[in-house]
Every structure is written in C-alpha cells, then in structure tokens.
Design a protein around this motif. Structure first.
Motif, PDB file in Angstrom:
ATOM      1  N   PHE A   1      -4.620  -2.115   4.014  1.00 39.33           N
ATOM      2  CA  PHE A   1      -4.285  -1.360   2.803  1.00 39.33           C
ATOM      3  C   PHE A   1      -4.672   0.107   2.974  1.00 39.33           C
ATOM      4  CE2 PHE A   1      -4.823   0.154  -1.530  1.00 39.33           C
ATOM      5  CZ  PHE A   1      -3.737  -0.408  -2.187  1.00 39.33           C
TER       6      PHE A   1
ATOM      7  N   SER B   1       0.826  -1.208   0.000  1.00 39.86           N
ATOM      8  CA  SER B   1       0.000   0.000   0.000  1.00 39.86           C
ATOM      9  C   SER B   1       0.859   1.257   0.000  1.00 39.86           C
ATOM     10  CB  SER B   1      -0.935   0.000   1.215  1.00 39.86           C
ATOM     11  OG  SER B   1      -1.696   1.185   1.272  1.00 39.86           O
TER      12      SER B   1
ATOM     13  N   ILE C   1      -6.333  -6.374  -3.772  1.00 42.45           N
ATOM     14  CA  ILE C   1      -5.530  -5.167  -3.902  1.00 42.45           C
ATOM     15  C   ILE C   1      -5.869  -4.429  -5.197  1.00 42.45           C
ATOM     16  CG2 ILE C   1      -3.175  -4.298  -4.223  1.00 42.45           C
ATOM     17  CD1 ILE C   1      -2.221  -6.502  -2.338  1.00 42.45           C
TER      18      ILE C   1
ATOM     19  N   THR D   1     -10.376   3.864  -0.356  1.00 39.70           N
ATOM     20  CA  THR D   1     -10.139   2.504   0.103  1.00 39.70           C
ATOM     21  C   THR D   1     -10.731   2.217   1.475  1.00 39.70           C
ATOM     22  OG1 THR D   1      -7.984   3.220   0.956  1.00 39.70           O
ATOM     23  CG2 THR D   1      -8.034   2.265  -1.256  1.00 39.70           C
TER      24      THR D   1
ATOM     25  N   HIS E   1       0.822   3.796  -3.281  1.00 42.65           N
ATOM     26  CA  HIS E   1       0.312   5.171  -3.224  1.00 42.65           C
ATOM     27  C   HIS E   1       1.389   6.185  -3.593  1.00 42.65           C
ATOM     28  CE1 HIS E   1      -2.992   3.343  -0.749  1.00 42.65           C
ATOM     29  NE2 HIS E   1      -3.670   4.170  -1.511  1.00 42.65           N
TER      30      HIS E   1
END
Length: 308
Positions: A134, A74, A259, A111, A78
């Motif tokens: 996540f 994660s 994911i 998310t 990002h």
C-alpha cells in the motif's frame, strides 16, 4: 479486528513518543543524529519488516493477487484523496498556492514510517507486507503527481522517478522474487530480518518524540489557524469515507480493516522534505505532521472501534 490490540499498540506508541520527547529535552538532538535514525528506520528496519512478512507468510498465487489488488487500491485511493481534499480546499476559498499545500497535507498519510510497523503489529507479518505494498502506491503518487503539482514551472521530469527506487521498494521486489522462485533463505537470514523488524516501530516513535521539543522551543509563531483543515481530512473525513465506500461494496475482512487504518495514518513526513525543497513553508508541514501524529493516538483507536 481486536480493538484491545489496537488500543494496546497505540498506547505503547504514545509511551515511546513520550520517551523520545524526554530524551530530546535532556540531550541535544543534532541534525546528524536525526539523519542517522532516518537512515536506520527507512533503510534497515522497514525493509526488514517487509522481508519478515515475506519469509513468515506462504507466498502463494493468492497472496500475490492480494498484493496486486492492494497496490491498485492504493493508487486509486491516493489520487481520489488528492482530488477530494483539493476540491474542499477550493470550496473553503484558500488561496491557490495555499490550497495546494493543504491538499497535499490532508491527503497523504504516513503509511510507511508508521503504517507498516503498526500493520505488522496488529495484523501480523502478512499485514506488514501488504501495508508495504500500500505504501508503494503512495511512493509512486508522491514522486510523480505530487512533485508535478509542486513544480512551479509545471514540468514533469523522468529523473523524478529515481526517488521511487528506494530500499523499501527494492525489499518488496526482492520479496516478490523470492515468492515467485520459491527460494528458501537460510535460517540465519530469517532470524536477522525478524530481529531487525522489531526495531521499526520503537525507533519510529522515538524519532517522532525527539522532534517535538525543537518545535515547541521556536520563538516565532509556527502554528497556523487553518491547521484544522488538513487534520480533519487526514484523521477523520478520509478514513470514514473509505469505510463507507467499503461497506457499500461489501468489501470487508482484515485486509479491508488494514487499508482503512492505513488511510487513518497521520500526515506523511516526506511532505516536510518536499515543502522544504519546493516551497518556503516547511514549518506548515512540520506543524501539521506532528499535530496529526499526536492526535492520531486518539483517532486511530476511534476508527478501529467504528470498524468493529
């Protein structure tokens, strides 16, 4: 992953959004009502989804290793998403300040508010727990890197990190503590978290629907022509890119699917709050958030279909 489950879940989400929209046309949804719903969803329902995942799944060393792996993925995802969208914003020659806003809107997905309940519905309790892990990575990036980018003076302050310590994060830490110690909560607590977890998805979708009518009622123009840019990256380009990368590294299975779906979530709602505080273009965020949320009802099943 069963595409029928995804289609059914997304269809139900769309119906609940429509119900929320109908309700908002019939009743004046005040700021206090919206604030109360946000408090319940983020501080009660979402933590319940996380704890329900912990209580419903055998928290072995392997599960904790998976959680650590998802958290690391994660963080890396990002950061790379911000860099990728920011690069293309420059290529398309957006002005510097506008390019930064397009980068944030296109890179960061919802998310938590939508992703956690959706993952719990499709992948079960363990999916909800790992989706929360996540989302924790997103929270770290938002309240460090993104806040730093939005600060006009460009100075990072450690007090910004206080926003990372919130109830969903505390629920994750509590769940890990329960797993490590082997503590078994009373049956009443397990039943309570299970019932509260069921509130997350319905309330989140109703809330999204309730915010649409005020947007359409605005007399001045709120839609902007460049909205295609963050929508394209958020809903299609980024999840497809992640899917290709996972295929190259032969990373598959339900965790990989979870994911990828998290990367296909609509624009994060927290961006509207950040834009309201640090910029003068809150409407830009609001339009992108709700446009991406509605379009995601079609793009999420498409991404799920491609994964199958």
């Amino acid at each position: 992953m069963d595409i029928q489950i995804v289609l059914s879940t997304i269809s139900v989400m769309g119906i609940m959004i429509a119900i929320g929209t109908f309700f908002a046309y019939r009743v004046d949804v005040t700021r206090e009502v919206k604030y109360t719903l946000i408090l319940i969803i983020l501080n009660v329902a979402v933590p319940a989804v996380i704890l329900n995942g912990v209580f419903s799944v055998e928290m072995t060393g392997q599960t904790l290793s998976l959680a650590a792996m998802v958290f690391g993925i994660s963080l890396a995802y990002h950061l790379l998403a911000l860099g990728m969208v920011g690069l293309f914003a420059r290529i398309f020659r957006f002005k510097s300040t506008f390019a930064v806003k397009m980068m944030i809107l296109g890179a960061l997905g919802n998310t938590g508010f939508i992703g956690i309940p959706l993952a719990a519905t499709i992948f079960g309790a363990e999916g909800g727990f790992l989706a929360a892990i996540f989302d924790a990575g997103l929270s770290v990036i938002v309240y460090t890197v993104v806040l730093y980018i939005l600060q006009i003076e460009g100075k990072f302050q450690f007090r910004q990190l206080k926003a990372v310590i919130n109830i969903p994060i505390m629920a994750i830490l509590l769940g890990i503590l329960v797993a490590v110690t082997g503590f078994e909560p009373p049956q009443m607590v397990i039943q309570l978290t299970s019932m509260l977890a069921g509130l997350a998805a319905p309330m989140a979708m109703l809330y999204v629907g309730m915010l649409l009518p005020p947007l359409f009622k605005k007399k001045r123009k709120v839609f902007f022509p460049e909205v295609w840019f963050p929508l394209s990256f958020r809903l299609l380009v980024i999840p497809l890119t992640v899917m290709v990368i996972f295929n190259v590294f032969s990373f598959d299975g339900w965790i990989a699917n979870m994911i990828v779906l998290q990367t296909a979530m609509p624009t994060a709602m927290v961006i509207a709050v950040l834009f309201s505080r640090y910029t003068e273009e809150e409407d830009t965020a609001v339009v992108t958030i709700f446009s991406s949320t509605l379009l995601s009802l079609a793009t999420i099943p498409l991404i799920a279909f491609l994964m199958t």
